[in-house]
Design a protein around this motif. Structure first.
Motif, short mmCIF file in Angstrom:
data_model
loop_
_atom_site.label_atom_id
_atom_site.label_comp_id
_atom_site.label_asym_id
_atom_site.label_seq_id
_atom_site.Cartn_x
_atom_site.Cartn_y
_atom_site.Cartn_z
N UNK A 19 0.85 -1.19 0.00
CA UNK A 19 0.00 0.00 0.00
C UNK A 19 0.88 1.24 0.00
N UNK A 20 0.56 2.18 -0.89
CA UNK A 20 1.20 3.49 -0.89
C UNK A 20 0.16 4.50 -0.43
N UNK A 21 0.44 5.15 0.68
CA UNK A 21 -0.49 6.13 1.25
C UNK A 21 0.03 7.53 0.96
N UNK A 22 -0.75 8.33 0.24
CA UNK A 22 -0.36 9.70 -0.09
C UNK A 22 -1.18 10.68 0.74
N UNK A 30 4.07 18.79 -3.06
CA UNK A 30 4.01 17.34 -3.17
C UNK A 30 3.34 16.72 -1.95
N UNK A 31 2.69 15.62 -2.19
CA UNK A 31 2.09 14.87 -1.09
C UNK A 31 3.16 13.97 -0.47
N UNK A 32 3.03 13.73 0.82
CA UNK A 32 3.92 12.79 1.47
C UNK A 32 3.47 11.37 1.16
N UNK A 33 4.43 10.46 1.14
CA UNK A 33 4.12 9.07 0.83
C UNK A 33 4.62 8.14 1.92
N UNK A 68 -0.91 -9.40 7.11
CA UNK A 68 -0.43 -8.31 6.27
C UNK A 68 -1.53 -7.27 6.04
N UNK A 69 -2.73 -7.72 5.76
CA UNK A 69 -3.84 -6.80 5.50
C UNK A 69 -4.16 -5.94 6.72
N UNK A 70 -4.15 -6.55 7.90
CA UNK A 70 -4.44 -5.80 9.13
C UNK A 70 -3.33 -4.78 9.39
N UNK A 71 -2.08 -5.19 9.21
CA UNK A 71 -0.95 -4.27 9.42
C UNK A 71 -1.04 -3.08 8.46
N UNK A 72 -1.37 -3.34 7.22
CA UNK A 72 -1.45 -2.27 6.22
C UNK A 72 -2.60 -1.32 6.54
N UNK A 73 -3.73 -1.86 6.94
CA UNK A 73 -4.87 -1.01 7.29
C UNK A 73 -4.53 -0.11 8.47
N UNK A 74 -3.90 -0.68 9.49
CA UNK A 74 -3.50 0.10 10.66
C UNK A 74 -2.48 1.18 10.28
N UNK A 75 -1.55 0.81 9.39
CA UNK A 75 -0.54 1.77 8.95
C UNK A 75 -1.17 2.94 8.20
N UNK A 76 -2.10 2.64 7.31
CA UNK A 76 -2.75 3.70 6.53
C UNK A 76 -3.42 4.72 7.45
N UNK A 77 -4.10 4.25 8.46
CA UNK A 77 -4.80 5.16 9.37
C UNK A 77 -3.82 5.94 10.24
N UNK A 78 -2.83 5.26 10.80
CA UNK A 78 -1.89 5.93 11.71
C UNK A 78 -0.97 6.89 10.97
#
Length: 244
Positions: A19-22, A30-33, A68-78
């Motif tokens: 996941x790339x979060x912008x 520029x947006x942070x990534x 992996x999916x749970x970690x990515x979801x948590x990362x996107x929000x945090x």
């Protein structure tokens, strides 16, 4: 001639999730990534993969893909929350340190008739001069059908004797005289005074190798440190029933 039968525990399935979060920053063009990537070769035998996932996640997950999916979801929000809380227009010029990276890679190191040895390599950058990396190893005995822990290999009631063997071998390899702290030896690369046994190890045909993360024994610039010791050096120190 018949082809050799491939057993389930010898097969690996590839898995990837990323996941790339912008996040736009006021005052910046520029947006942070923030990027999080999981890349894994998982045992095709479901029970073996489940046991490995439980070891990696400290019994929190049975399925690596779900982990992996749970970690990515948590990362996107945090990550979004952290960027929005820390940066505004006046400090946008410093915002590039918030381009965070989290990489998780699981791959085979050895896959023989006796052992499947997996490495779980992680890299994290959350700002600062450099990121941090770590490699954790997992040893699966195909004969015993279990992921081995240190207590499955050694008689840990003899921990002092095990560490004496490690100390002697390290000093032999690096020409450090006895009685001198590792960190105080001439031209020493070590930041630790002594070596301790670690549960981060790999088994091979002739040796057992102990792996240490940056800063455990040596500085970051040297990367991870490993010490390979012949099995014969540990004679009398193995757990009853362990055969190499």
């Amino acid at each position: 001639m018949y082809a050799k039968q491939i057993k389930p525990e010898d097969q690996l399935n590839y898995f990837q999730e990323y996941k790339v979060v912008k996040v736009p920053v006021k005052g910046s063009e520029r947006a942070l990534e923030g990027t999080m990537t999981f890349s894994a070769f998982l045992p095709s035998d479901p029970s073996v993969a489940k046991m490995l996932t439980r070891r990696i996640t400290k019994d929190q997950f049975d399925d690596f893909g779900n982990y992996a999916k749970v970690k990515i979801k948590d990362f996107e929000q945090s990550y979004k929350r952290e960027v929005q809380e820390q940066f505004s227009g006046e400090d946008a010029e410093y915002s590039s340190i918030m381009d965070h990276v989290h990489n998780y890679n699981l791959y085979p190191v050895i896959n023989t008739g006796q052992y499947l040895i997996m490495a779980y390599s992680t890299f994290t950058y959350t700002g600062g001069a450099h990121g941090m990396n770590a490699d954790k190893y997992y040893n699966y005995s195909k004969k015993k059908k279990k992921w081995l822990q240190l207590e499955d290999v050694f008689d840990l009631s003899q921990k002092a004797a095990i560490e004496k063997v490690l100390d002697q071998e390290l000093r032999r390899q690096y020409s450090i005289p006895p009685g001198i702290k590792l960190s105080e030896a001439k031209d020493s690369d070590f930041i630790a005074d002594k070596i301790a046994v670690t549960d981060n190890f790999t088994l091979s045909k002739f040796n057992i190798t102990f792996h240490y993360h940056p800063y455990e024994l040596t500085p970051y610039a040297m990367g991870s440190f490993e010490l390979s010791v012949p099995y014969e050096n540990f004679k009398g120190l193995f757990k009853k029933g362990f055969h190499y």
